[in-house]
Design a protein around this motif. Structure first.
Motif, PDB file in Angstrom:
ATOM      1  N   GLY A   1       0.720  -1.038  -0.157  1.00  0.00           N
ATOM      2  CA  GLY A   1      -0.167   0.046  -0.040  1.00  0.00           C
ATOM      3  C   GLY A   1       0.754   1.357   0.103  1.00  0.00           C
ATOM      4  O   GLY A   1       0.533   2.233  -0.610  1.00  0.00           O
TER       5      GLY A   1
ATOM      6  N   THR B   1      -3.286  -6.562  -2.539  1.00  0.00           N
ATOM      7  CA  THR B   1      -3.094  -5.259  -3.033  1.00  0.00           C
ATOM      8  C   THR B   1      -2.171  -5.221  -4.355  1.00  0.00           C
ATOM      9  O   THR B   1      -2.355  -4.184  -4.867  1.00  0.00           O
ATOM     10  CB  THR B   1      -1.958  -4.386  -1.794  1.00  0.00           C
TER      11      THR B   1
ATOM     12  N   ALA C   1      -8.039  -4.143  -1.861  1.00  0.00           N
ATOM     13  CA  ALA C   1      -6.466  -3.323  -2.206  1.00  0.00           C
ATOM     14  C   ALA C   1      -6.884  -1.850  -1.838  1.00  0.00           C
ATOM     15  O   ALA C   1      -5.809  -1.297  -1.431  1.00  0.00           O
ATOM     16  CB  ALA C   1      -6.268  -3.675  -3.793  1.00  0.00           C
TER      17      ALA C   1
END
Length: 539
Positions: free
Chosen positions: A196, A394, A403
């Motif tokens: 992320g 993700t 995600a």
């Protein structure tokens, strides 16, 4: 030719025991010997009251092994074994070259004092079910720390704020992702958080600090051994553009690591400091569960910028999460947020929501403890199956809701991290300009700047995350005439930009917008070069 355990043992038989009688192998003082990538690891057990005097023994053991052909590095540490009825083994300080634990920092000493335990502290055990060679008692583990003898050198009193741990060159921030107990999905959360961070425009890596139960190789679909690079340092493995180091690369998945604390500490130190990480905005450290040796070592020796606590909603998990949170607080490490994992479950057949482990417990706990609540992650089979198959959601399904959740958690964590460093950023003023063909950004105290809609679209974090590296990245062409359609602020840390071609999954943090501005020329020229190399055009 690779060195064998038998050769190492033969060499160590040349080292006499503590009383100059026998040798350390036949006396049973040498631990299990581990050999990986021409590096040898072992410990030597001694009595606590003899430990400070036996540093020459450790150095001799290290020297005879390092002289063997085929050995590139040696890690030898002393383990102080308490007498009958005494406390469990403890690491003994050694010289810098020996790789022993550094002198305990003042902030950890202060934490022990605040906890009322002096140098003895409760050890919330590891949750993997391994016997780590420690002696268990009803109150956890009592760690013996023998006092140095009269006349021994002592660490000088630190300046205000305590001794600062040595920084790791090239790494801007180190974030510990921790939990009070196992089984809450911490490692899955850690890898998706790291991805992320990468998705919102940061350079990121992950260190698997769970020596006894490493998970990151499987989660990232990585196998093999790290290569040795310059200065005899290891090159991290890379999965989905994320640099990773783990004990799982050194030991077969089914092989248990049966080491005492000192060996674990040294291995962890080497994986952090003897790896070619390069330049990173953030290194996520996947901590083992609990509040024991490794966590305290990280607090003592690693310049952590902050910690994130992962918990499930039920009371039992929250009790342990609270312990982990308080441990970081007592060692003066900012807790930048709490994440509630397995927050709820949506039935794929009927669509009904089920709160299997309860719901909202972590958020309530965060309010009670006055720490930021970063958000919740639902329990979903796609997260589990993709994690088990080495395809973190993700990275492999960037347009999915899950995600998006991890990207938003990373963006919130980054804002809180900057705030913990005294750099909380006030949201800028955003407005579409030039007939929606550009975004004008006005940051307080700075001249406004503009980013073209085309640049924002082709460098959207969601576009970058699909490839994770220059050779895999999906290059988006034919966006010369794209326009901004919507600007939707997300909390006080990012904006979601919708474009008139239908793309609206990019989460642009304030930091990423400023980064695009600062590196606009370099990034744009790189994009034009990619188009040319791939035979594409701007349209």
């Amino acid at each position: 030719m690779a060195v064998s355990k038998e050769q190492v043992q033969a060499a160590l038989r040349r080292v006499k025991g503590p009383d100059m009688q026998g040798n350390i192998v036949d006396l049973g003082l040498v631990s299990e010997i581990l050999i990986r990538d021409e590096r040898v690891y072992f410990s030597v057990t001694v009595l606590p009251d003899r430990a400070a005097d036996l540093e020459p023994l450790r150095q001799a053991a290290e020297k005879v092994v390092s002289d063997l052909a085929g050995v590139k590095g040696v890690t030898a540490v002393l383990t102080a074994e308490a007498g009958r009825g005494g406390s469990r083994p403890s690491q003994v300080p050694s010289g810098q070259q020996g790789g022993g634990q550094a002198p305990e920092s003042s902030r950890v000493q202060a934490a022990r004092a605040r906890a009322g335990g002096g140098h003895d502290h409760a050890h919330q055990g590891h949750d993997h079910g391994h016997d780590h060679g420690h002696k268990h008692g009803p109150g956890g583990h009592a760690h013996a720390h023998p006092a140095p003898p009269q006349g021994a050198p002592r660490t000088a009193a630190p300046a205000a704020g305590g001794r600062q741990p040595q920084t790791v060159p090239g790494i801007r921030h180190l974030i510990a992702v921790a939990s009070g107990k196992g089984g809450v999905g911490k490692s899955t959360t850690a890898v998706n958080l790291a991805l992320g961070f990468q998705a919102i425009g940061l350079t990121a890596g992950i260190l698997d600090a769970d020596i006894y139960g490493p998970s990151q190789p499987r989660l990232l679909g990585l196998s093999g051994r790290p290569e040795v690079g310059e200065n005899n340092k290891l090159k991290p493995m890379t999965g989905y553009g994320l640099k990773c180091m783990s004990m799982g690369f050194m030991v077969d998945e089914g092989t248990p690591v049966i080491w005492r604390g000192p060996m674990v500490v040294q291995a962890l130190t080497q994986m952090l400091r003897e790896v070619l990480w390069g330049e990173l905005d953030v290194l996520v450290i996947d901590m083992p569960p609990g509040t024991g040796d490794v966590q305290l070592t990280m607090a003592q020796q690693v310049p952590l910028s902050g910690a994130i606590i992962v918990s499930t909603p039920q009371d039992l998990a929250l009790i342990d999460a609270r312990k982990g949170l308080n441990m970081f607080r007592k060692t003066d490490i900012p807790v930048i947020g709490l994440i509630e994992n397995m927050s709820f479950f949506i039935c794929s057949k009927c669509g009904e929501r089920h709160e299997i482990f309860g719901h909202g417990g972590a958020e309530q706990e965060a309010k009670k403890l006055d720490v930021p609540f970063l958000g919740g992650v639902p329990l979903h089979v796609d997260i589990r199956t993709k994690s088990d198959s080495g395809q973190p959601i993700t990275a492999t399904d960037p347009s999915s809701l899950y995600a998006q959740i991890y990207r938003e958690l990373a963006a919130k964590a980054w804002v809180e991290l900057e705030a913990a460093q005294g750099r909380r950023v006030k949201p800028p003023v955003l407005e579409a300009a030039e007939d929606n063909g550009a975004l004008r950004v006005t940051v307080e105290g700075q001249p406004p700047f503009e980013l073209s809609a085309e640049m924002l679209r082709v460098m959207s974090p969601s576009a970058e995350v699909q490839g994770h590296s220059a050779d895999q990245r999906v290059t988006v062409g034919k966006k010369r005439n794209v326009r901004i359609k919507t600007l939707a602020p997300v909390g006080n840390y990012a904006v979601k930009i919708g474009f008139d071609d239908g793309h609206d999954t990019g989460l642009f943090t304030w930091a990423y917008l400023e980064l695009l501005h600062k590196e606009k020329d370099r990034r744009w020229s790189g994009y034009l070069k990619e188009l040319e190399q791939k035979g594409m055009s701007r349209g």
